[in-house]
Design a protein around this motif. Structure first.
Motif, PDB file in Angstrom:
ATOM      1  N   ASP A  89       0.830  -1.208   0.000  1.00 52.20           N
ATOM      2  CA  ASP A  89       0.000   0.000   0.000  1.00 52.20           C
ATOM      3  C   ASP A  89       0.861   1.253   0.000  1.00 52.20           C
ATOM      4  O   ASP A  89       1.889   1.313   0.682  1.00 52.20           O
ATOM      5  N   ILE A  90       0.386   2.242  -0.732  1.00 46.79           N
ATOM      6  CA  ILE A  90       1.015   3.562  -0.781  1.00 46.79           C
ATOM      7  C   ILE A  90       0.003   4.561  -0.252  1.00 46.79           C
ATOM      8  O   ILE A  90      -1.138   4.609  -0.732  1.00 46.79           O
ATOM      9  N   PHE A  91       0.410   5.344   0.725  1.00 48.17           N
ATOM     10  CA  PHE A  91      -0.408   6.437   1.234  1.00 48.17           C
ATOM     11  C   PHE A  91       0.164   7.739   0.676  1.00 48.17           C
ATOM     12  O   PHE A  91       1.313   8.086   0.978  1.00 48.17           O
ATOM     13  N   LEU A  92      -0.611   8.406  -0.147  1.00 46.16           N
ATOM     14  CA  LEU A  92      -0.215   9.704  -0.689  1.00 46.16           C
ATOM     15  C   LEU A  92      -0.797  10.796   0.200  1.00 46.16           C
ATOM     16  O   LEU A  92      -2.020  10.861   0.382  1.00 46.16           O
ATOM     17  N   GLY A  93       0.053  11.643   0.732  1.00 45.75           N
ATOM     18  CA  GLY A  93      -0.391  12.766   1.552  1.00 45.75           C
ATOM     19  C   GLY A  93      -0.855  13.890   0.652  1.00 45.75           C
ATOM     20  O   GLY A  93      -0.151  14.893   0.483  1.00 45.75           O
ATOM     21  N   VAL A  94      -2.045  13.733   0.072  1.00 46.84           N
ATOM     22  CA  VAL A  94      -2.502  14.666  -0.957  1.00 46.84           C
ATOM     23  C   VAL A  94      -2.700  16.085  -0.419  1.00 46.84           C
ATOM     24  O   VAL A  94      -2.455  17.055  -1.145  1.00 46.84           O
ATOM     25  N   GLU A  95      -3.107  16.209   0.814  1.00 43.53           N
ATOM     26  CA  GLU A  95      -3.262  17.560   1.381  1.00 43.53           C
ATOM     27  C   GLU A  95      -1.897  18.229   1.502  1.00 43.53           C
ATOM     28  O   GLU A  95      -1.718  19.386   1.116  1.00 43.53           O
ATOM     29  N   TYR A  96      -0.915  17.494   2.006  1.00 39.74           N
ATOM     30  CA  TYR A  96       0.458  18.004   2.130  1.00 39.74           C
ATOM     31  C   TYR A  96       1.036  18.321   0.746  1.00 39.74           C
ATOM     32  O   TYR A  96       1.630  19.382   0.537  1.00 39.74           O
ATOM     33  N   ILE A  97       0.848  17.396  -0.198  1.00 42.42           N
ATOM     34  CA  ILE A  97       1.363  17.604  -1.556  1.00 42.42           C
ATOM     35  C   ILE A  97       0.722  18.839  -2.176  1.00 42.42           C
ATOM     36  O   ILE A  97       1.403  19.661  -2.799  1.00 42.42           O
ATOM     37  N   HIS A  98      -0.583  18.992  -1.991  1.00 44.26           N
ATOM     38  CA  HIS A  98      -1.290  20.153  -2.547  1.00 44.26           C
ATOM     39  C   HIS A  98      -0.736  21.458  -1.963  1.00 44.26           C
ATOM     40  O   HIS A  98      -0.525  22.441  -2.689  1.00 44.26           O
ATOM     41  N   GLN A  99      -0.492  21.477  -0.662  1.00 49.32           N
ATOM     42  CA  GLN A  99       0.085  22.670  -0.021  1.00 49.32           C
ATOM     43  C   GLN A  99       1.458  22.985  -0.607  1.00 49.32           C
ATOM     44  O   GLN A  99       1.774  24.148  -0.881  1.00 49.32           O
ATOM     45  N   GLN A 100       2.286  21.947  -0.794  1.00 42.86           N
ATOM     46  CA  GLN A 100       3.621  22.148  -1.365  1.00 42.86           C
ATOM     47  C   GLN A 100       3.531  22.644  -2.813  1.00 42.86           C
ATOM     48  O   GLN A 100       4.297  23.525  -3.213  1.00 42.86           O
ATOM     49  N   CYS A 101       2.611  22.099  -3.569  1.00 37.83           N
ATOM     50  CA  CYS A 101       2.442  22.526  -4.967  1.00 37.83           C
ATOM     51  C   CYS A 101       2.020  23.984  -5.052  1.00 37.83           C
ATOM     52  O   CYS A 101       2.534  24.733  -5.891  1.00 37.83           O
ATOM     53  N   ARG A 102       1.103  24.377  -4.195  1.00 38.63           N
ATOM     54  CA  ARG A 102       0.673  25.784  -4.189  1.00 38.63           C
ATOM     55  C   ARG A 102       1.824  26.701  -3.821  1.00 38.63           C
ATOM     56  O   ARG A 102       2.009  27.763  -4.429  1.00 38.63           O
ATOM     57  N   ALA A 103       2.628  26.297  -2.831  1.00 37.10           N
ATOM     58  CA  ALA A 103       3.761  27.124  -2.393  1.00 37.10           C
ATOM     59  C   ALA A 103       4.853  27.215  -3.459  1.00 37.10           C
ATOM     60  O   ALA A 103       5.526  28.239  -3.577  1.00 37.10           O
ATOM     61  N   ASN A 104       5.006  26.139  -4.257  1.00 41.55           N
ATOM     62  CA  ASN A 104       6.100  26.087  -5.230  1.00 41.55           C
ATOM     63  C   ASN A 104       5.654  26.290  -6.677  1.00 41.55           C
ATOM     64  O   ASN A 104       6.482  26.222  -7.592  1.00 41.55           O
ATOM     65  N   GLY A 105       4.361  26.509  -6.888  1.00 41.28           N
ATOM     66  CA  GLY A 105       3.847  26.728  -8.235  1.00 41.28           C
ATOM     67  C   GLY A 105       3.946  25.496  -9.133  1.00 41.28           C
ATOM     68  O   GLY A 105       4.143  25.628 -10.333  1.00 41.28           O
ATOM     69  N   GLU A 106       3.779  24.310  -8.545  1.00 35.57           N
ATOM     70  CA  GLU A 106       3.880  23.069  -9.317  1.00 35.57           C
ATOM     71  C   GLU A 106       2.495  22.516  -9.608  1.00 35.57           C
ATOM     72  O   GLU A 106       1.536  22.787  -8.885  1.00 35.57           O
ATOM     73  N   ASP A 107       2.402  21.708 -10.656  1.00 33.59           N
ATOM     74  CA  ASP A 107       1.148  21.082 -11.044  1.00 33.59           C
ATOM     75  C   ASP A 107       0.844  19.917 -10.110  1.00 33.59           C
ATOM     76  O   ASP A 107       1.626  18.967 -10.012  1.00 33.59           O
ATOM     77  N   PHE A 108      -0.294  19.975  -9.447  1.00 29.23           N
ATOM     78  CA  PHE A 108      -0.678  18.981  -8.444  1.00 29.23           C
ATOM     79  C   PHE A 108      -0.750  17.577  -9.027  1.00 29.23           C
ATOM     80  O   PHE A 108      -0.191  16.625  -8.463  1.00 29.23           O
ATOM     81  N   ASP A 109      -1.435  17.387 -10.154  1.00 30.72           N
ATOM     82  CA  ASP A 109      -1.589  16.057 -10.734  1.00 30.72           C
ATOM     83  C   ASP A 109      -0.242  15.455 -11.128  1.00 30.72           C
ATOM     84  O   ASP A 109      -0.010  14.257 -10.949  1.00 30.72           O
ATOM     85  N   SER A 110       0.645  16.280 -11.652  1.00 31.70           N
ATOM     86  CA  SER A 110       1.981  15.804 -12.026  1.00 31.70           C
ATOM     87  C   SER A 110       2.766  15.359 -10.804  1.00 31.70           C
ATOM     88  O   SER A 110       3.409  14.303 -10.806  1.00 31.70           O
TER      89      SER A 110
END
Length: 164
Positions: A89-110
């Motif tokens: 199993d893989i747990f993706l921290g999507v809330e954390y990833i989304h916060q990092q993407c917003r802070a760094n201007g990265e595409d969330f889905d990518s």
């Protein structure tokens, strides 16, 4: 075999179909298509709890992997019965990833796809505790992301560049 995807959070909308397709392609690039994998999209609370319990670091994180088999990097499991055709199993921290993407201007889905690639590598024995381990894992991530890029026209790269 299947990719069982569960969205266990409500903070961030997750486009499940593209994520499932990416994980299936990455799993195939690893030569592990015949193995099931569980994918859980989790919020910060769950990731903090799991990270604290299993890694003794009670902070949210981007990905946690729980392998079903113990294998050397690059080896596929050798199941003895049908129930053992499971990578884990893989747990993706999507809330954390989304916060990092917003802070760094990265595409969330990518970034979700790249983070899933990282998690899949962990399920197959790759680690990054030393520079040599990181180099081996980084090369595998490059390899499987290049295959995903070829299939999708994307230009994804591993997140762990420059870790050491």
């Amino acid at each position: 075999m299947s990719v069982a995807l569960r969205n266990a959070q409500r903070a961030v909308p997750v486009r499940r179909a593209p994520l499932r397709r990416a994980v299936c392609a990455l799993r195939a690039a690893l030569g592990a298509s015949r193995f099931d994998v569980g994918l859980v999209c989790a919020g910060n609370g769950l990731m903090k709890r799991l990270n604290g319990e299993y890694r003794h670091c009670p902070e949210p994180t981007d990905v946690l992997s729980f392998p079903f088999h113990r294998v050397a990097p690059g080896e596929l499991p050798r199941p003895r019965c049908r129930d053992e055709y499971n990578l884990g199993d893989i747990f993706l921290g999507v809330e954390y990833i989304h916060q990092q993407c917003r802070a760094n201007g990265e595409d969330f889905d990518s970034v979700l796809a790249v983070t899933a690639a990282h998690g899949l590598c962990h399920l197959l024995g790759y680690q990054h505790n030393t520079e040599a381990e990181w180099q081996q894992m980084y090369q595998k991530e490059v390899e499987i992301l290049e295959e995903l890029n070829r299939l999708t026209g994307a230009s994804l790269r591993p997140l762990t560049a420059g870790l050491f």
